[in-house]
Design a protein around this motif. Structure first.
Motif, PDB file in Angstrom:
ATOM      1  N   SER A 183       1.673  26.454  31.771  1.00  0.00           N
ATOM      2  CA  SER A 183       0.289  26.784  32.152  1.00  0.00           C
ATOM      3  C   SER A 183      -0.295  25.798  33.158  1.00  0.00           C
ATOM      4  N   GLY A 184       0.565  25.162  33.932  1.00  0.00           N
ATOM      5  CA  GLY A 184       0.101  24.251  34.967  1.00  0.00           C
ATOM      6  C   GLY A 184      -0.362  22.907  34.451  1.00  0.00           C
ATOM      7  N   ALA A 185      -0.183  22.611  33.182  1.00  0.00           N
ATOM      8  CA  ALA A 185      -0.650  21.348  32.616  1.00  0.00           C
ATOM      9  C   ALA A 185       0.389  20.250  32.807  1.00  0.00           C
ATOM     10  N   GLU A 186      -0.083  19.030  33.089  1.00  0.00           N
ATOM     11  CA  GLU A 186       0.798  17.878  33.185  1.00  0.00           C
ATOM     12  C   GLU A 186       1.285  17.509  31.785  1.00  0.00           C
ATOM     13  N   ARG A 187       2.507  17.021  31.704  1.00  0.00           N
ATOM     14  CA  ARG A 187       3.059  16.549  30.436  1.00  0.00           C
ATOM     15  C   ARG A 187       2.346  15.267  30.049  1.00  0.00           C
ATOM     16  N   LYS A 188       1.837  15.214  28.813  1.00  0.00           N
ATOM     17  CA  LYS A 188       1.118  14.041  28.313  1.00  0.00           C
ATOM     18  C   LYS A 188       1.928  13.261  27.278  1.00  0.00           C
ATOM     19  N   ARG A 189       2.896  13.917  26.643  1.00  0.00           N
ATOM     20  CA  ARG A 189       3.718  13.245  25.643  1.00  0.00           C
ATOM     21  C   ARG A 189       5.068  13.944  25.555  1.00  0.00           C
ATOM     22  N   ALA A 190       6.029  13.251  24.979  1.00  0.00           N
ATOM     23  CA  ALA A 190       7.365  13.803  24.795  1.00  0.00           C
ATOM     24  C   ALA A 190       7.458  14.474  23.432  1.00  0.00           C
ATOM     25  N   ARG A 191       8.258  15.504  23.358  1.00  0.00           N
ATOM     26  CA  ARG A 191       8.515  16.182  22.090  1.00  0.00           C
ATOM     27  C   ARG A 191      10.018  16.235  21.876  1.00  0.00           C
ATOM     28  N   PRO A 192      10.477  16.120  20.626  1.00  0.00           N
ATOM     29  CA  PRO A 192      11.917  16.192  20.384  1.00  0.00           C
ATOM     30  C   PRO A 192      12.454  17.568  20.764  1.00  0.00           C
ATOM     31  N   SER A 193      13.717  17.600  21.113  1.00  0.00           N
ATOM     32  CA  SER A 193      14.359  18.864  21.461  1.00  0.00           C
ATOM     33  C   SER A 193      14.383  19.784  20.251  1.00  0.00           C
ATOM     34  N   LYS A 194      14.363  21.080  20.516  1.00  0.00           N
ATOM     35  CA  LYS A 194      14.372  22.051  19.425  1.00  0.00           C
ATOM     36  C   LYS A 194      15.702  22.077  18.693  1.00  0.00           C
TER      37      LYS A 194
END
Length: 125
Positions: free
Chosen positions: A93-104
Motif C-alpha cells: 500500500s505504498g507504506a515504508e517498512r518500519k520494522r522487520a517481521r519473521p518469515s512465514k
C-alpha cells in the motif's frame, strides 16, 4: 591488474588489511606523503601509518582519510540503499517498512518442530 577481492571468504582482519593497503596505493598514486594526508585528514602521522598497515584504527579515522582523499562519495558504496524497491511498494500500500517481521516459513512454538529429546527411545514425554 584488477583489485577485485573475494571478501566472502576473508576474515575481518584480511578485509581491513586489503582496504587499508588500497588507501595507501591511492595516496601514493596521488603523490601525497603520509604527512600531507595526515594533515589533510586531521589525524596524527602515527595513526595514518597504523591505518595503512591495517593495524586497527577507528572507523572515524577511515572516514577522515577517505574524505581527505576526496573519496567520500565512495563511502556510499559500502552499504546498499535500504529503500524499498518500487514494485514492493505496490504490495504494501505504498507504506515504508518500519520494522522487520519473521518469515512465514518459521514454525511457531508447539507446531511439531524438532526439539531436544525428540526421537529418543526412552518413552519420556
Amino acid at each position: 591488474m584488477s583489485h577485485e577481492k573475494d571478501f566472502s571468504l576473508a576474515t575481518c582482519d584480511q578485509i581491513e588489511a586489503a582496504l587499508c593497503r588500497q588507501l595507501e596505493r591511492i595516496r601514493l598514486s596521488r603523490n601525497m606523503t603520509q604527512k600531507q594526508l595526515a594533515l589533510e585528514a586531521g589525524v596524527s602521522l602515527r595513526t595514518l601509518g597504523r591505518l595503512e598497515k591495517g593495524l586497527g584504527v577507528s572507523f572515524e579515522t577511515f572516514i577522515r582519510v577517505m574524505k581527505a582523499l576526496g573519496m567520500q562519495q565512495r563511502l556510499e558504496a559500502l552499504l546498499p540503499d535500504a529503500e524499498v524497491r518500487p514494485f514492493e511498494r505496490i504490495g504494501s500500500s505504498g507504506a515504508e517498512r518500519k520494522r522487520a517481521r519473521p518469515s512465514k516459513h518459521v514454525l511457531p512454538q508447539g507446531s511439531g518442530a524438532w526439539s531436544w529429546g525428540d526421537g529418543e527411545g526412552d518413552g519420556d514425554v
